[in-house]
Design an enzyme around this catalytic site. Structure first.
Site, PDB file in Angstrom:
ATOM      1  N   ARG A 259     -17.712 -10.111 -33.231  1.00 34.04           N
ATOM      2  CA  ARG A 259     -16.455  -9.939 -32.492  1.00 34.04           C
ATOM      3  C   ARG A 259     -16.679  -9.635 -31.021  1.00 34.04           C
ATOM      4  O   ARG A 259     -15.809  -9.811 -30.193  1.00 34.04           O
ATOM      5  CB  ARG A 259     -15.627  -8.805 -33.101  1.00 34.04           C
ATOM      6  CG  ARG A 259     -15.241  -9.021 -34.540  1.00 34.04           C
ATOM      7  CD  ARG A 259     -14.680  -7.758 -35.142  1.00 34.04           C
ATOM      8  NE  ARG A 259     -15.737  -6.725 -35.164  1.00 34.04           N
ATOM      9  CZ  ARG A 259     -15.515  -5.446 -35.412  1.00 34.04           C
ATOM     10  NH1 ARG A 259     -14.292  -5.007 -35.641  1.00 34.04           N
ATOM     11  NH2 ARG A 259     -16.511  -4.587 -35.431  1.00 34.04           N
TER      12      ARG A 259
ATOM     13  N   LYS B  68     -17.533  12.327 -10.245  1.00 27.29           N
ATOM     14  CA  LYS B  68     -17.064  10.981 -10.600  1.00 27.29           C
ATOM     15  C   LYS B  68     -18.001  10.411 -11.664  1.00 27.29           C
ATOM     16  O   LYS B  68     -19.216  10.590 -11.594  1.00 27.29           O
ATOM     17  CB  LYS B  68     -17.127  10.028  -9.403  1.00 27.29           C
ATOM     18  CG  LYS B  68     -16.113  10.245  -8.332  1.00 27.29           C
ATOM     19  CD  LYS B  68     -16.278   9.170  -7.248  1.00 27.29           C
ATOM     20  CE  LYS B  68     -15.291   9.374  -6.125  1.00 27.29           C
ATOM     21  NZ  LYS B  68     -15.494   8.372  -5.051  1.00 27.29           N
TER      22      LYS B  68
ATOM     23  N   TYR C 211     -13.260   4.522 -12.692  1.00 27.68           N
ATOM     24  CA  TYR C 211     -13.625   5.866 -12.258  1.00 27.68           C
ATOM     25  C   TYR C 211     -12.949   6.894 -13.163  1.00 27.68           C
ATOM     26  O   TYR C 211     -11.755   6.781 -13.430  1.00 27.68           O
ATOM     27  CB  TYR C 211     -13.100   6.181 -10.858  1.00 27.68           C
ATOM     28  CG  TYR C 211     -13.361   5.180  -9.780  1.00 27.68           C
ATOM     29  CD1 TYR C 211     -14.303   5.435  -8.796  1.00 27.68           C
ATOM     30  CD2 TYR C 211     -12.634   3.990  -9.700  1.00 27.68           C
ATOM     31  CE1 TYR C 211     -14.521   4.531  -7.771  1.00 27.68           C
ATOM     32  CE2 TYR C 211     -12.855   3.087  -8.681  1.00 27.68           C
ATOM     33  CZ  TYR C 211     -13.799   3.359  -7.728  1.00 27.68           C
ATOM     34  OH  TYR C 211     -14.016   2.466  -6.710  1.00 27.68           O
TER      35      TYR C 211
ATOM     36  N   HIS D 208     -16.828   6.998   0.032  1.00 30.89           N
ATOM     37  CA  HIS D 208     -15.732   7.948  -0.149  1.00 30.89           C
ATOM     38  C   HIS D 208     -16.141   9.215  -0.903  1.00 30.89           C
ATOM     39  O   HIS D 208     -17.082   9.204  -1.682  1.00 30.89           O
ATOM     40  CB  HIS D 208     -14.596   7.289  -0.925  1.00 30.89           C
ATOM     41  CG  HIS D 208     -14.084   6.042  -0.300  1.00 30.89           C
ATOM     42  ND1 HIS D 208     -13.716   4.946  -1.037  1.00 30.89           N
ATOM     43  CD2 HIS D 208     -13.880   5.701   0.993  1.00 30.89           C
ATOM     44  CE1 HIS D 208     -13.299   3.979  -0.235  1.00 30.89           C
ATOM     45  NE2 HIS D 208     -13.404   4.414   1.004  1.00 30.89           N
TER      46      HIS D 208
ATOM     47  N   HIS E 297     -19.664   7.960  -2.135  1.00 35.67           N
ATOM     48  CA  HIS E 297     -19.807   6.860  -3.091  1.00 35.67           C
ATOM     49  C   HIS E 297     -19.160   5.592  -2.554  1.00 35.67           C
ATOM     50  O   HIS E 297     -18.095   5.643  -1.937  1.00 35.67           O
ATOM     51  CB  HIS E 297     -19.138   7.236  -4.411  1.00 35.67           C
ATOM     52  CG  HIS E 297     -19.033   6.090  -5.359  1.00 35.67           C
ATOM     53  ND1 HIS E 297     -17.844   5.441  -5.601  1.00 35.67           N
ATOM     54  CD2 HIS E 297     -19.978   5.465  -6.092  1.00 35.67           C
ATOM     55  CE1 HIS E 297     -18.068   4.462  -6.461  1.00 35.67           C
ATOM     56  NE2 HIS E 297     -19.351   4.450  -6.777  1.00 35.67           N
TER      57      HIS E 297
ATOM     58  N   LYS F  98      -9.376   0.955   7.167  1.00 34.79           N
ATOM     59  CA  LYS F  98      -9.583   2.394   6.969  1.00 34.79           C
ATOM     60  C   LYS F  98     -11.073   2.711   6.819  1.00 34.79           C
ATOM     61  O   LYS F  98     -11.582   3.635   7.458  1.00 34.79           O
ATOM     62  CB  LYS F  98      -8.815   2.864   5.729  1.00 34.79           C
ATOM     63  CG  LYS F  98      -9.039   4.313   5.376  1.00 34.79           C
ATOM     64  CD  LYS F  98      -8.350   4.674   4.074  1.00 34.79           C
ATOM     65  CE  LYS F  98      -8.764   6.063   3.632  1.00 34.79           C
ATOM     66  NZ  LYS F  98      -8.286   6.420   2.314  1.00 34.79           N
TER      67      LYS F  98
ATOM     68  N   ASP G 234      -9.156  13.685   1.085  1.00 32.72           N
ATOM     69  CA  ASP G 234      -9.863  12.406   0.991  1.00 32.72           C
ATOM     70  C   ASP G 234     -10.615  12.143   2.293  1.00 32.72           C
ATOM     71  O   ASP G 234     -10.033  12.184   3.378  1.00 32.72           O
ATOM     72  CB  ASP G 234      -8.835  11.300   0.728  1.00 32.72           C
ATOM     73  CG  ASP G 234      -9.464   9.988   0.336  1.00 32.72           C
ATOM     74  OD1 ASP G 234     -10.532  10.017  -0.298  1.00 32.72           O
ATOM     75  OD2 ASP G 234      -8.891   8.938   0.658  1.00 32.72           O
TER      76      ASP G 234
ATOM     77  N   ARG H 155     -16.274  -1.243  -0.752  1.00 33.81           N
ATOM     78  CA  ARG H 155     -15.399  -0.062  -0.744  1.00 33.81           C
ATOM     79  C   ARG H 155     -16.282   1.171  -0.549  1.00 33.81           C
ATOM     80  O   ARG H 155     -17.265   1.366  -1.240  1.00 33.81           O
ATOM     81  CB  ARG H 155     -14.623   0.058  -2.054  1.00 33.81           C
ATOM     82  CG  ARG H 155     -13.651  -1.090  -2.294  1.00 33.81           C
ATOM     83  CD  ARG H 155     -12.901  -0.882  -3.607  1.00 33.81           C
ATOM     84  NE  ARG H 155     -12.075  -2.017  -3.951  1.00 33.81           N
ATOM     85  CZ  ARG H 155     -10.772  -2.112  -3.699  1.00 33.81           C
ATOM     86  NH1 ARG H 155     -10.147  -1.127  -3.064  1.00 33.81           N
ATOM     87  NH2 ARG H 155     -10.097  -3.175  -4.074  1.00 33.81           N
TER      88      ARG H 155
END
Length: 186
Positions: free
Chosen positions: A23, A71, A131, A61, A118, A164, A142, A58
């Site tokens: 499966r 995390k 996450y 952060h 990260h 950003k 942040d 990304r």
């Protein structure tokens, strides 16, 4: 579940047991008792995931105290190069980074303690990065450092970086609120 130390204290690469049959596969990404026995965070209060195309970068952060968090990151679809940077003053690896290949074949995860930045870059056509975090996202706490300021050799792809993330301060301009000894006690 195999929990392997990395060169950055408190950061672990976790390889789950994978059960496969005709499966497909079944993968356990969290087990309270195993995490507890290994002195890892067991109280994850928020989960989210991102969907990105090839070349998306990304990061890097993190959240600052008192909303800093652990995390647990993994890539259930696709492949990314994942990076962590140690921001903890007086850490033996302060300013150093480590790279990980997270992908849907290995099904590995990275456990990232507070005080590490990260980020990741998507290598496959598309990728999903999931996450689990130990504190709720707090826009007021942040933060980040610019993706190209910590010496990381990112993949040689046309990179797609948000405005950003491009405007975050460089690592050398960041005044870290993280102290290694304080983070070790948490």
């Amino acid at each position: 579940m195999h929990i392997n130390e990395t060169k950055i204290m408190g950061c672990y690469e976790i390889t789950p047991n994978i059960i496969t049959d005709k499966r497909g596969a079944f993968i356990k990404t969290f087990h309270h008792e195993i995490f507890k026995e290994n002195h890892l965070e067991t109280n994850f209060v928020e989960q989210y995931y991102s969907i990105s195309q090839q070349g998306v970068l990304r990061g890097l952060h993190f959240q600052v105290p008192p909303k800093h968090h652990v995390k647990l990151v993994y890539c259930p679809v696709g492949q990314v190069v994942d990076a962590v940077v140690d921001l903890r003053i007086d850490s033996p690896t302060y300013g150093q980074f480590e790279l990980f290949d997270l992908n849907d074949e290995k099904k590995n995860m990275i456990y990232i303690p507070p005080g590490l930045a990260h980020g990741f870059c998507v290598l496959s056509k598309n990728a999903v990065v999931a996450y689990n975090v130990s504190t709720v996202h707090s826009p007021a706490h942040d933060r980040g450092i610019r993706w190209d300021s910590a010496g990381i050799s990112w993949p040689n792809l046309p990179l797609i970086v948000s405005q950003k993330d491009s405007e975050l301060p460089a690592f050398l301009d960041f005044s870290s609120p993280f102290r290694y000894e304080e983070m070790k006690r948490q």
